[in-house]
Write a protein that holds these residues in place. Structure first.
Motif, mmCIF file in Angstrom:
data_model
loop_
_atom_site.group_PDB
_atom_site.id
_atom_site.type_symbol
_atom_site.label_atom_id
_atom_site.label_comp_id
_atom_site.label_asym_id
_atom_site.label_seq_id
_atom_site.Cartn_x
_atom_site.Cartn_y
_atom_site.Cartn_z
ATOM 1 N N LEU A 265 0.820 -1.218 0.000
ATOM 2 C CA LEU A 265 0.000 0.000 0.000
ATOM 3 C C LEU A 265 0.854 1.269 0.000
ATOM 4 C CD1 LEU A 265 -2.908 -0.666 2.549
ATOM 5 C CD2 LEU A 265 -3.185 0.117 0.206
ATOM 6 N N VAL A 266 2.019 1.205 0.658
ATOM 7 C CA VAL A 266 2.819 2.422 0.864
ATOM 8 C C VAL A 266 3.165 3.136 -0.447
ATOM 9 C CG1 VAL A 266 4.991 3.354 1.735
ATOM 10 C CG2 VAL A 266 3.700 1.721 3.110
ATOM 11 N N PRO A 267 3.861 2.464 -1.400
ATOM 12 C CA PRO A 267 4.237 3.206 -2.619
ATOM 13 C C PRO A 267 3.016 3.646 -3.426
ATOM 14 C CG PRO A 267 4.731 0.866 -2.854
ATOM 15 C CD PRO A 267 4.325 1.068 -1.432
ATOM 16 N N GLU A 268 1.928 2.838 -3.370
ATOM 17 C CA GLU A 268 0.718 3.208 -4.112
ATOM 18 C C GLU A 268 0.109 4.483 -3.537
ATOM 19 O OE1 GLU A 268 -2.042 0.360 -5.407
ATOM 20 O OE2 GLU A 268 -0.415 -0.289 -6.706
ATOM 21 N N ALA A 269 -0.045 4.529 -2.209
ATOM 22 C CA ALA A 269 -0.641 5.706 -1.569
ATOM 23 C C ALA A 269 0.198 6.955 -1.856
ATOM 24 C CB ALA A 269 -0.774 5.480 -0.063
ATOM 25 N N VAL A 270 1.526 6.790 -1.800
ATOM 26 C CA VAL A 270 2.426 7.920 -2.076
ATOM 27 C C VAL A 270 2.282 8.361 -3.535
ATOM 28 C CG1 VAL A 270 4.841 8.640 -2.233
ATOM 29 C CG2 VAL A 270 4.072 7.308 -0.261
ATOM 30 N N ALA A 271 2.258 7.375 -4.446
ATOM 31 C CA ALA A 271 2.151 7.690 -5.874
ATOM 32 C C ALA A 271 0.834 8.394 -6.193
ATOM 33 C CB ALA A 271 2.280 6.407 -6.696
ATOM 34 N N PHE A 272 -0.283 7.906 -5.594
ATOM 35 C CA PHE A 272 -1.590 8.505 -5.867
ATOM 36 C C PHE A 272 -1.682 9.908 -5.271
ATOM 37 C CE2 PHE A 272 -3.216 3.899 -5.972
ATOM 38 C CZ PHE A 272 -2.866 3.779 -7.305
ATOM 39 N N LEU B 151 -1.587 8.522 2.530
ATOM 40 C CA LEU B 151 -1.363 7.457 3.525
ATOM 41 C C LEU B 151 -2.452 7.457 4.593
ATOM 42 C CD1 LEU B 151 2.497 7.875 3.769
ATOM 43 C CD2 LEU B 151 1.341 5.777 3.071
ATOM 44 N N TYR B 152 -2.859 8.648 5.040
ATOM 45 C CA TYR B 152 -3.946 8.720 6.034
ATOM 46 C C TYR B 152 -5.246 8.160 5.450
ATOM 47 C CZ TYR B 152 -1.121 11.711 9.135
ATOM 48 O OH TYR B 152 -0.165 12.207 9.975
ATOM 49 N N ALA B 153 -5.495 8.464 4.174
ATOM 50 C CA ALA B 153 -6.699 7.942 3.521
ATOM 51 C C ALA B 153 -6.643 6.420 3.469
ATOM 52 C CB ALA B 153 -6.825 8.507 2.113
ATOM 53 N N ALA B 154 -5.470 5.884 3.104
ATOM 54 C CA ALA B 154 -5.323 4.426 3.023
ATOM 55 C C ALA B 154 -5.578 3.792 4.389
ATOM 56 C CB ALA B 154 -3.929 4.072 2.520
ATOM 57 N N ILE C 25 -8.069 -5.135 8.863
ATOM 58 C CA ILE C 25 -7.790 -4.304 10.050
ATOM 59 C C ILE C 25 -6.285 -4.277 10.302
ATOM 60 C CG2 ILE C 25 -8.104 -4.150 12.563
ATOM 61 C CD1 ILE C 25 -10.905 -5.485 12.095
ATOM 62 N N ALA C 26 -5.647 -5.456 10.181
ATOM 63 C CA ALA C 26 -4.193 -5.548 10.396
ATOM 64 C C ALA C 26 -3.445 -4.685 9.391
ATOM 65 C CB ALA C 26 -3.737 -7.000 10.280
ATOM 66 N N ALA C 27 -3.878 -4.735 8.112
ATOM 67 C CA ALA C 27 -3.206 -3.943 7.067
ATOM 68 C C ALA C 27 -3.234 -2.455 7.419
ATOM 69 C CB ALA C 27 -3.867 -4.184 5.714
ATOM 70 N N ALA C 28 -4.420 -1.973 7.861
ATOM 71 C CA ALA C 28 -4.556 -0.549 8.205
ATOM 72 C C ALA C 28 -3.685 -0.184 9.401
ATOM 73 C CB ALA C 28 -6.018 -0.229 8.501
#
Length: 381
Positions: A21-28, A40-43, A302-305
């Motif tokens: 999720l990290v690079p995707e959230a940063v890229a978006f 990242l907060y949205a993710a 939940i764990a991912a978040a």
């Protein structure tokens, strides 16, 4: 039943998803023109709320490219506070869609449209990864890698994909994508291989998201600005989420939950808007990683978040070291897994119109966005 082995599978699956999720959230975030932490907060928030009350356990939601593309002009013209206000309104519209049971209309989407959508999505995920093969040139412009850097990057991507393909045949203890990321990161760090890492995109270090009411004037003019965006974002978010619901349902053999998913997405976005996030919806790529890694219950989401939040608060320096090649390898395996390869075989057997719809929806998904593609596909069908 939560046996120790089931809990372990869910937690490791969540960890794998969080890393991807990290690079995707940063890229978006970059796509939408906002600070990486906004993505990242949205993710984190969208991921957490939908994991707890969503319509289908095992689904993963977060900041997505389909929404980021729509947000660009809003942020450019009016600033990020208007984006937060729009996300709150988008959430309210999605909750209403759930209350009025509009989610059931997703059943009207014909099978060829679904196939075209999935194929288009696989291509979009693939194309989104290509930007990782670019480096900043002399004048700051992005240029394609050549020579050794390119060979190294491709080698590491191939290695990650190989590990993910081989791992399930050897052991099921660790999800294959997590093993791929771990082993390749270990090799890169141990040998000091000079390749782009997560930290090169942006630092993900930050604090807890803080509650604040979007700083926009509460009047009719503001509503006229944000309502059209909110409506488009709500529609795209729900279409993508409900199609993901169907796809995950096909893999896990479950049905229903459309209205519940609409309400969950809506509540998640409303909360996200008040905590400085860019809004989000279900993520097909991440949901596939989760389901393929063995995530079947709410615990994995939940764990991912929570892992994602832990990265932001405590482990940013570690996450910054992960080579992008490993994460690209994971996403390439998602592309291979997401693309409906059988659609290429049945093209000759199905009616000409169905084959055309599959190709059309795929093309429109790649060219513009998912929601338009699905609407076009349904109309043409």
């Amino acid at each position: 039943a939560f046996t120790p082995s089931r809990v372990k599978t869910e937690l490791l699956s969540g960890l794998t998803v969080a890393l991807a999720l990290v690079p995707e959230a940063v890229a978006f975030s970059f796509v939408a023109g906002v600070h990486p932490l906004v993505g990242l907060y949205a993710a984190f928030i969208v991921g957490l709320v939908t994991a707890v009350i969503g319509g289908r356990p095992g689904m993963i939601s977060g900041a997505t490219g389909a929404l980021a593309v729509v947000m660009v002009s809003l942020v450019a013209m009016h600033g990020v506070q208007y984006l937060f206000a729009t996300v709150v309104l988008m959430g309210i519209l999605q909750v209403l869609a759930g209350i009025f049971r509009l989610g059931k209309f997703i059943r009207l989407v014909p099978h060829p449209v679904m196939m075209g959508f999935v194929n288009g999505l696989a291509i979009v995920i693939f194309l989104a990864q290509l930007s990782q093969f670019q480096v900043a040139g002399v004048d700051g412009e992005k240029v394609w890698m050549v020579g050794w850097p390119l060979a190294t990057m491709l080698g590491l991507v191939a290695l990650t994909m190989g590990i993910i393909w081989l791992m399930p045949k050897v052991t099921k203890i660790i999800p294959a994508p997590l093993a791929g990321i771990g082993i390749v990161a270990g090799i890169v760090i141990a040998f000091g291989i000079d390749v782009p890492r997560v930290g090169d995109l942006a630092s993900i270090k930050g604090g807890l998201p803080l509650f604040h009411i979007p700083m926009v004037p509460l009047n009719l003019e503001t509503l006229q600005v944000i309502f059209p965006y909110a409506l488009i974002l709500a529609a795209i978010g729900l279409i993508e989420s409900l199609l993901t619901l169907n796809l995950v349902g096909e893999i896990t053999g479950k049905r229903g939950g459309a209205s519940q998913e609409c309400i969950a997405q809506g509540l998640a976005n409303t909360v996200t808007g008040f905590f400085g996030g860019m809004g989000g919806c279900a993520m097909i790529g991440q949901s596939m990683i989760n389901v393929k890694s063995g995530g079947r219950t709410r615990l994995s989401g939940i764990a991912a978040a929570l892992f994602l939040l832990a990265f932001i608060l405590f482990a940013s320096s570690l996450i910054d070291q992960i080579p992008l090649a490993a994460l690209v390898g994971v996403m390439f395996m998602v592309v291979v897994g997401t693309f409906a390869w059988h659609s290429l075989k049945i093209m000759r057997r199905v009616p000409m119109t169905d084959a055309m719809v599959i190709v059309l929806v795929t093309a429109v998904t790649v060219a513009s966005d998912l929601a338009i593609a699905v609407i076009v596909g349904v109309i043409v069908s």
